[in-house]
Design a protein around this motif. Structure first.
Motif, mmCIF file in Angstrom:
data_model
loop_
_atom_site.group_PDB
_atom_site.id
_atom_site.type_symbol
_atom_site.label_atom_id
_atom_site.label_comp_id
_atom_site.label_asym_id
_atom_site.label_seq_id
_atom_site.Cartn_x
_atom_site.Cartn_y
_atom_site.Cartn_z
ATOM 1 N N ARG A 1 -12.317 38.648 -7.181
ATOM 2 C CA ARG A 1 -12.560 38.457 -8.610
ATOM 3 C C ARG A 1 -11.558 39.234 -9.453
ATOM 4 N N ASN A 2 -11.052 40.346 -8.911
ATOM 5 C CA ASN A 2 -10.125 41.176 -9.674
ATOM 6 C C ASN A 2 -8.669 40.770 -9.484
ATOM 7 N N LEU A 3 -8.315 40.301 -8.296
ATOM 8 C CA LEU A 3 -6.914 40.023 -8.001
ATOM 9 C C LEU A 3 -6.282 38.980 -8.917
ATOM 10 N N PRO A 4 -6.986 37.876 -9.291
ATOM 11 C CA PRO A 4 -6.333 36.911 -10.187
ATOM 12 C C PRO A 4 -5.901 37.526 -11.512
ATOM 13 N N ASP A 5 -6.749 38.411 -12.090
ATOM 14 C CA ASP A 5 -6.380 39.056 -13.351
ATOM 15 C C ASP A 5 -5.153 39.930 -13.179
ATOM 16 N N LEU A 6 -5.121 40.688 -12.069
ATOM 17 C CA LEU A 6 -3.970 41.552 -11.828
ATOM 18 C C LEU A 6 -2.721 40.724 -11.546
ATOM 19 N N HIS A 7 -2.901 39.620 -10.824
ATOM 20 C CA HIS A 7 -1.782 38.733 -10.514
ATOM 21 C C HIS A 7 -1.195 38.158 -11.806
ATOM 22 N N ASP A 8 -2.089 37.697 -12.709
ATOM 23 C CA ASP A 8 -1.622 37.133 -13.983
ATOM 24 C C ASP A 8 -0.946 38.191 -14.836
ATOM 25 N N ALA A 9 -1.483 39.418 -14.792
ATOM 26 C CA ALA A 9 -0.894 40.489 -15.599
ATOM 27 C C ALA A 9 0.515 40.820 -15.123
ATOM 28 N N ALA A 10 0.705 40.848 -13.804
ATOM 29 C CA ALA A 10 2.042 41.122 -13.268
ATOM 30 C C ALA A 10 3.020 40.027 -13.671
ATOM 31 N N ASN A 11 2.547 38.781 -13.683
ATOM 32 C CA ASN A 11 3.417 37.689 -14.100
ATOM 33 C C ASN A 11 3.733 37.762 -15.589
ATOM 34 N N ARG A 12 2.780 38.253 -16.383
ATOM 35 C CA ARG A 12 3.077 38.432 -17.815
ATOM 36 C C ARG A 12 4.169 39.475 -18.004
ATOM 37 N N TRP A 13 4.137 40.514 -17.178
ATOM 38 C CA TRP A 13 5.211 41.512 -17.220
ATOM 39 C C TRP A 13 6.553 40.845 -16.930
ATOM 40 N N THR A 14 6.578 40.026 -15.894
ATOM 41 C CA THR A 14 7.821 39.340 -15.527
ATOM 42 C C THR A 14 8.281 38.433 -16.660
ATOM 43 N N ASP A 15 7.353 37.706 -17.270
ATOM 44 C CA ASP A 15 7.698 36.801 -18.361
ATOM 45 C C ASP A 15 8.288 37.571 -19.538
ATOM 46 N N ASN A 16 7.686 38.701 -19.854
ATOM 47 C CA ASN A 16 8.199 39.509 -20.963
ATOM 48 C C ASN A 16 9.560 40.114 -20.643
ATOM 49 N N LEU A 17 9.766 40.465 -19.379
ATOM 50 C CA LEU A 17 11.079 40.964 -18.985
ATOM 51 C C LEU A 17 12.152 39.898 -19.212
ATOM 52 N N PHE A 18 11.835 38.664 -18.817
ATOM 53 C CA PHE A 18 12.789 37.581 -19.021
ATOM 54 C C PHE A 18 13.063 37.364 -20.509
ATOM 55 N N LYS B 1 11.014 47.003 -16.416
ATOM 56 C CA LYS B 1 11.389 46.495 -15.093
ATOM 57 C C LYS B 1 10.814 47.363 -13.986
ATOM 58 N N GLU B 2 10.900 48.689 -14.141
ATOM 59 C CA GLU B 2 10.369 49.607 -13.132
ATOM 60 C C GLU B 2 8.857 49.499 -13.032
ATOM 61 N N LYS B 3 8.184 49.356 -14.187
ATOM 62 C CA LYS B 3 6.735 49.269 -14.181
ATOM 63 C C LYS B 3 6.277 47.978 -13.506
ATOM 64 N N GLN B 4 7.016 46.876 -13.761
ATOM 65 C CA GLN B 4 6.673 45.611 -13.142
ATOM 66 C C GLN B 4 6.768 45.691 -11.624
ATOM 67 N N LYS B 5 7.819 46.362 -11.119
ATOM 68 C CA LYS B 5 7.990 46.539 -9.692
ATOM 69 C C LYS B 5 6.855 47.365 -9.097
ATOM 70 N N GLN B 6 6.466 48.436 -9.815
ATOM 71 C CA GLN B 6 5.392 49.302 -9.324
ATOM 72 C C GLN B 6 4.074 48.539 -9.243
ATOM 73 N N LEU B 7 3.767 47.775 -10.290
ATOM 74 C CA LEU B 7 2.511 47.037 -10.303
ATOM 75 C C LEU B 7 2.478 45.976 -9.197
ATOM 76 N N SER B 8 3.605 45.276 -9.010
ATOM 77 C CA SER B 8 3.668 44.266 -7.954
ATOM 78 C C SER B 8 3.464 44.906 -6.593
#
Length: 208
Positions: free
Chosen positions: A160-177, A132-139
């Motif tokens: 070109r880089n932001l979509p990958d980072l955006h998707d990665a942050a959402n994967r963190w959120t999905d895994n948290l759920f 949870k803390e890591k997800q907040k930091q990355l966001s």
């Protein structure tokens, strides 16, 4: 003479010094930088040397001794390169974090099949809190990176880089759920108690 600027931050002072180099694309001695900083940028001469040294330490300004004189320079491409390096570092951190999530999910699967679930539950909750803390930091880093990328020459590369980072942050959120849901069902704990224990915001959601 430019009006002296008051109450500006250290980062703003650095930006003003960098402007001297980027606007002229020239080489300067310290005394020349001090003179221009006072006359055109409104800075106090006493602070210029320290700011310039900080920029050198950060790699934003180059310096070398030519003959008996010390010269300083910095070109706009240097700033773009540093921004790109920061993006690459952030992307690497996201990838490493995703590897850790995969490892944790594998361990959870092992726990489900074992008889020692209760003895390892505290470790799982601790990992949940870390995620949870890591997800907040990355966001937060992603939001900050979006705001700081004002250089038009680097916008295309940033996008070109932001979509990958955006998707990665959402994967963190999905895994948290997913982990929170598993803990709730496995240990018969109310979701609100899990949120309260690990300070997970009730409105936590995916990035749009």
């Amino acid at each position: 003479m430019s009006k002296r600027k008051k109450g500006i931050s250290a980062d703003e002072k650095k930006s003003l010094i960098l402007e001297i180099f980027h606007q002229s694309k020239d080489f300067y001695q310290l005394k020349d930088v001090e003179k221009i900083a006072v006359k055109d940028k409104g800075l106090r001469e006493q602070v210029v040397k320290e700011i310039l040294q900080n920029l050198v330490d950060e790699g934003q300004v180059e310096t070398d001794k030519i003959g008996s004189s010390q010269y300083y320079w910095s070109f706009p491409a240097k700033k773009r390169k540093l921004k790109q390096q920061a993006f690459e570092q952030l992307k690497q951190e996201v990838e490493q974090s995703n590897d850790k999530i995969a490892e944790l999910q594998k361990r959870i699967g092992t726990i489900k099949e074992s008889q020692g679930e209760s003895s390892r539950s505290s470790e799982i909750f601790e990992k949940l809190n870390t995620l949870k803390e890591k997800q907040k930091q990355l966001s937060s880093k992603l939001d900050k990176a979006k705001l700081e990328q004002s250089d038009q020459n680097s916008v295309e590369k940033m996008n070109r880089n932001l979509p990958d980072l955006h998707d990665a942050a959402n994967r963190w959120t999905d895994n948290l759920f997913s982990i929170k849901s598993w803990c709730k069902n496995r240990f018969n704990i109310q979701e609100s108690l899990i949120d309260k224990q690990f300070q997970i915001p009730s409105d936590l959601d995916y990035l749009e």
